[in-house]
Design a protein around this motif. Structure first.
Motif, PDB file in Angstrom:
ATOM      1  N   PRO A 142      96.609 -34.059  50.711  1.00  0.00           N
ATOM      2  CA  PRO A 142      96.320 -33.264  49.499  1.00  0.00           C
ATOM      3  C   PRO A 142      97.589 -32.717  48.848  1.00  0.00           C
ATOM      4  O   PRO A 142      98.597 -32.477  49.512  1.00  0.00           O
ATOM      5  CB  PRO A 142      95.440 -32.134  50.036  1.00  0.00           C
ATOM      6  CG  PRO A 142      95.836 -32.005  51.477  1.00  0.00           C
ATOM      7  CD  PRO A 142      96.143 -33.399  51.944  1.00  0.00           C
ATOM      8  N   SER A 143      97.507 -32.515  47.546  1.00  0.00           N
ATOM      9  CA  SER A 143      98.620 -31.939  46.778  1.00  0.00           C
ATOM     10  C   SER A 143      98.301 -30.543  46.263  1.00  0.00           C
ATOM     11  O   SER A 143      99.180 -29.857  45.740  1.00  0.00           O
ATOM     12  CB  SER A 143      98.965 -32.850  45.584  1.00  0.00           C
ATOM     13  OG  SER A 143      99.373 -34.129  46.017  1.00  0.00           O
ATOM     14  N   TYR A 144      97.018 -30.125  46.408  1.00  0.00           N
ATOM     15  CA  TYR A 144      96.606 -28.823  45.906  1.00  0.00           C
ATOM     16  C   TYR A 144      95.772 -28.098  46.949  1.00  0.00           C
ATOM     17  O   TYR A 144      95.076 -28.719  47.754  1.00  0.00           O
ATOM     18  CB  TYR A 144      95.780 -28.957  44.610  1.00  0.00           C
ATOM     19  CG  TYR A 144      96.539 -29.568  43.463  1.00  0.00           C
ATOM     20  CD1 TYR A 144      97.345 -28.800  42.637  1.00  0.00           C
ATOM     21  CD2 TYR A 144      96.447 -30.943  43.214  1.00  0.00           C
ATOM     22  CE1 TYR A 144      98.049 -29.366  41.582  1.00  0.00           C
ATOM     23  CE2 TYR A 144      97.142 -31.525  42.160  1.00  0.00           C
ATOM     24  CZ  TYR A 144      97.944 -30.733  41.354  1.00  0.00           C
ATOM     25  OH  TYR A 144      98.644 -31.300  40.328  1.00  0.00           O
ATOM     26  N   ILE A 145      95.850 -26.764  46.921  1.00  0.00           N
ATOM     27  CA  ILE A 145      95.022 -25.906  47.760  1.00  0.00           C
ATOM     28  C   ILE A 145      94.028 -25.193  46.860  1.00  0.00           C
ATOM     29  O   ILE A 145      94.426 -24.522  45.900  1.00  0.00           O
ATOM     30  CB  ILE A 145      95.869 -24.870  48.519  1.00  0.00           C
ATOM     31  CG1 ILE A 145      96.788 -25.561  49.525  1.00  0.00           C
ATOM     32  CG2 ILE A 145      94.965 -23.871  49.239  1.00  0.00           C
ATOM     33  CD1 ILE A 145      97.680 -24.595  50.283  1.00  0.00           C
TER      34      ILE A 145
ATOM     35  N   ILE B  76     103.122 -28.873  47.833  1.00  0.00           N
ATOM     36  CA  ILE B  76     101.719 -28.503  47.680  1.00  0.00           C
ATOM     37  C   ILE B  76     101.599 -27.223  46.865  1.00  0.00           C
ATOM     38  O   ILE B  76     102.401 -26.285  47.004  1.00  0.00           O
ATOM     39  CB  ILE B  76     101.046 -28.353  49.060  1.00  0.00           C
ATOM     40  CG1 ILE B  76      99.539 -28.383  48.922  1.00  0.00           C
ATOM     41  CG2 ILE B  76     101.511 -27.095  49.789  1.00  0.00           C
ATOM     42  CD1 ILE B  76      98.810 -28.558  50.236  1.00  0.00           C
ATOM     43  N   GLU B  77     100.586 -27.189  45.997  1.00  0.00           N
ATOM     44  CA  GLU B  77     100.423 -26.069  45.064  1.00  0.00           C
ATOM     45  C   GLU B  77      99.002 -25.529  45.133  1.00  0.00           C
ATOM     46  O   GLU B  77      98.086 -26.189  45.632  1.00  0.00           O
ATOM     47  CB  GLU B  77     100.704 -26.542  43.624  1.00  0.00           C
ATOM     48  CG  GLU B  77     102.093 -27.121  43.403  1.00  0.00           C
ATOM     49  CD  GLU B  77     102.255 -27.691  42.007  1.00  0.00           C
ATOM     50  OE1 GLU B  77     101.204 -27.909  41.341  1.00  0.00           O
ATOM     51  OE2 GLU B  77     103.395 -27.922  41.577  1.00  0.00           O
ATOM     52  N   TYR B  78      98.849 -24.295  44.585  1.00  0.00           N
ATOM     53  CA  TYR B  78      97.518 -23.762  44.354  1.00  0.00           C
ATOM     54  C   TYR B  78      96.943 -24.439  43.122  1.00  0.00           C
ATOM     55  O   TYR B  78      97.655 -25.127  42.371  1.00  0.00           O
ATOM     56  CB  TYR B  78      97.559 -22.249  44.156  1.00  0.00           C
ATOM     57  CG  TYR B  78      97.983 -21.479  45.386  1.00  0.00           C
ATOM     58  CD1 TYR B  78      97.197 -21.477  46.540  1.00  0.00           C
ATOM     59  CD2 TYR B  78      99.157 -20.730  45.387  1.00  0.00           C
ATOM     60  CE1 TYR B  78      97.590 -20.761  47.666  1.00  0.00           C
ATOM     61  CE2 TYR B  78      99.557 -20.019  46.506  1.00  0.00           C
ATOM     62  CZ  TYR B  78      98.775 -20.045  47.638  1.00  0.00           C
ATOM     63  OH  TYR B  78      99.170 -19.350  48.749  1.00  0.00           O
TER      64      TYR B  78
ATOM     65  N   LEU C 168     103.364 -22.734  43.582  1.00  0.00           N
ATOM     66  CA  LEU C 168     103.643 -23.276  44.901  1.00  0.00           C
ATOM     67  C   LEU C 168     102.934 -22.462  45.970  1.00  0.00           C
ATOM     68  O   LEU C 168     102.886 -21.229  45.905  1.00  0.00           O
ATOM     69  CB  LEU C 168     105.155 -23.284  45.166  1.00  0.00           C
ATOM     70  CG  LEU C 168     105.975 -24.353  44.435  1.00  0.00           C
ATOM     71  CD1 LEU C 168     107.463 -24.156  44.716  1.00  0.00           C
ATOM     72  CD2 LEU C 168     105.545 -25.752  44.867  1.00  0.00           C
ATOM     73  N   ALA C 169     102.383 -23.143  46.958  1.00  0.00           N
ATOM     74  CA  ALA C 169     101.609 -22.487  48.008  1.00  0.00           C
ATOM     75  C   ALA C 169     102.513 -21.658  48.917  1.00  0.00           C
ATOM     76  O   ALA C 169     103.710 -21.948  49.081  1.00  0.00           O
ATOM     77  CB  ALA C 169     100.859 -23.525  48.819  1.00  0.00           C
ATOM     78  N   GLY C 170     101.929 -20.652  49.543  1.00  0.00           N
ATOM     79  CA  GLY C 170     102.658 -19.777  50.438  1.00  0.00           C
ATOM     80  C   GLY C 170     102.618 -20.268  51.878  1.00  0.00           C
ATOM     81  O   GLY C 170     102.305 -21.436  52.154  1.00  0.00           O
TER      82      GLY C 170
ATOM     83  N   TYR D 193     100.832 -24.227  55.901  1.00  0.00           N
ATOM     84  CA  TYR D 193     101.076 -24.908  57.183  1.00  0.00           C
ATOM     85  C   TYR D 193      99.803 -25.049  58.003  1.00  0.00           C
ATOM     86  O   TYR D 193      99.687 -25.971  58.818  1.00  0.00           O
ATOM     87  CB  TYR D 193     102.137 -24.149  57.982  1.00  0.00           C
ATOM     88  CG  TYR D 193     103.490 -24.184  57.329  1.00  0.00           C
ATOM     89  CD1 TYR D 193     104.299 -25.313  57.393  1.00  0.00           C
ATOM     90  CD2 TYR D 193     103.965 -23.084  56.616  1.00  0.00           C
ATOM     91  CE1 TYR D 193     105.551 -25.349  56.782  1.00  0.00           C
ATOM     92  CE2 TYR D 193     105.217 -23.112  55.999  1.00  0.00           C
ATOM     93  CZ  TYR D 193     105.992 -24.246  56.084  1.00  0.00           C
ATOM     94  OH  TYR D 193     107.219 -24.289  55.464  1.00  0.00           O
ATOM     95  N   SER D 194      98.840 -24.163  57.797  1.00  0.00           N
ATOM     96  CA  SER D 194      97.550 -24.293  58.482  1.00  0.00           C
ATOM     97  C   SER D 194      96.589 -25.161  57.679  1.00  0.00           C
ATOM     98  O   SER D 194      95.590 -25.644  58.218  1.00  0.00           O
ATOM     99  CB  SER D 194      96.928 -22.916  58.708  1.00  0.00           C
ATOM    100  OG  SER D 194      96.709 -22.251  57.474  1.00  0.00           O
ATOM    101  N   PHE D 195      96.883 -25.360  56.396  1.00  0.00           N
ATOM    102  CA  PHE D 195      96.035 -26.198  55.537  1.00  0.00           C
ATOM    103  C   PHE D 195      96.161 -27.669  55.929  1.00  0.00           C
ATOM    104  O   PHE D 195      95.174 -28.402  55.934  1.00  0.00           O
ATOM    105  CB  PHE D 195      96.427 -25.994  54.075  1.00  0.00           C
ATOM    106  CG  PHE D 195      95.534 -26.692  53.103  1.00  0.00           C
ATOM    107  CD1 PHE D 195      94.264 -26.215  52.841  1.00  0.00           C
ATOM    108  CD2 PHE D 195      95.953 -27.830  52.447  1.00  0.00           C
ATOM    109  CE1 PHE D 195      93.422 -26.860  51.942  1.00  0.00           C
ATOM    110  CE2 PHE D 195      95.127 -28.488  51.547  1.00  0.00           C
ATOM    111  CZ  PHE D 195      93.861 -27.990  51.292  1.00  0.00           C
TER     112      PHE D 195
END
Length: 282
Positions: free
Chosen positions: A47-50, A139-141, A146-148, A152-154
């Motif tokens: 995935p590229s997005y959260i 990876i981004e929201y 950018l994700a926080g 790493y758990s995602f």
């Protein structure tokens, strides 16, 4: 029977060495190509997005799906063996080589199946870690930020022990020994079908073998449909009647059927390939 005519360690070593000296460039290109294509495919699959509204995680089940898809590449390599049988001239030269049929068959098995599997597992492990690192860096929201640290758990860190898990919903459940060996043998049997049946074809052997494998799967499906019509006349179309039931050992009868095929198929497929090669030798 003189055992030296059947197998000689020194003769087998020379045959193996000769194959590596002739085809080492092709093998290296295959390894490098598999490494690059594997990384690109894995990176695209991750995935590229959260999305905060979902509980999606790239976990063991996702890695199993990814591994299953990558096995197609290993199957193509395994099914590309015996390339010398692709033309009459190459076949004649190959059959005249000073080695027994068993040594020629074993040489391809060692290079294509054993060495190919070990290298595939190493490449998959390296690629999947590199792809995870690359995915986590970008990876981004869903809003483009950018994700926080939670990223790493995602995307969980991969390790082969993940494949010991049969499912993790509603609770984590591991494969039992019989099931685990059965799943390995299903993969192995598919590879041995590509490896052995390839000997029956000359031109476009891999493609024809792949078609034969699909045809064999459909044949089993048609057989099951026919049995359903025979014992359950209310069956409609290609729907297979659900006749599954639990045995005293906790397995479903359909699972026992599939695992039985997996356990027995290699005992048939390997001799099939060997004797077909021996027939060409004669």
């Amino acid at each position: 029977m003189n055992s030296n005519k059947f197998f000689s360690v020194s003769r087998f070593y020379l045959l193996l060495r000769n194959d590596l000296l002739i085809n080492y460039k092709k093998y290296l290109l295959t390894i490098v190509g598999g490494f690059i294509l594997g990384f690109i495919f894995m990176r695209m699959y991750m995935p590229s997005y959260i999305y905060s509204s979902t509980t999606y995680k790239f976990d063991a089940s996702r890695y199993r799906d990814l591994f299953s898809m990558c096995l197609v590449g290993l199957g193509a390599f395994v099914g590309s063996g015996f390339s010398e049988l692709s033309s009459k001239i190459k076949t004649s030269n190959y059959l005249l080589m000073p080695a027994s049929t068993f040594e020629k068959f074993l040489c391809q098995f060692v290079l294509r199946v054993l060495a190919g599997t070990v290298i595939f597992l190493a490449i998959f492990w390296i690629d999947v870690h590199l792809a995870r690192i690359a995915a986590l860096r970008h990876i981004e929201y869903s809003n483009g930020q950018l994700a926080g640290p939670e990223k790493y758990s995602f995307i969980e860190k991969f390790h082969y022990s993940m494949f010991l898990i049969k499912n993790n919903y509603p609770i984590v459940k591991n494969w039992r020994l019989f099931e685990g060996i059965g799943m390995i043998l299903i993969i192995f049997s598919s590879g041995m079908f590509l490896f052995s049946v390839k000997i029956f074809f000359r031109k476009l052997g891999l493609i024809k073998t792949g078609i034969a494998l699909v045809a064999a799967i459909f044949l089993i499906v048609f057989l099951m449909v026919g049995v359903s019509y025979l014992f359950y006349p209310e069956t409609k179309g290609f729907n297979v009647a659900n006749i599954g039931y639990f045995l005293s050992n906790g397995y479903i009868n359909e699972e026992i059927f599939l695992y039985s095929i997996a356990y027995l198929a290699p005992l048939f497929l390997l001799p099939l390939g060997y004797f077909k090669l021996k027939e060409k030798q004669l």
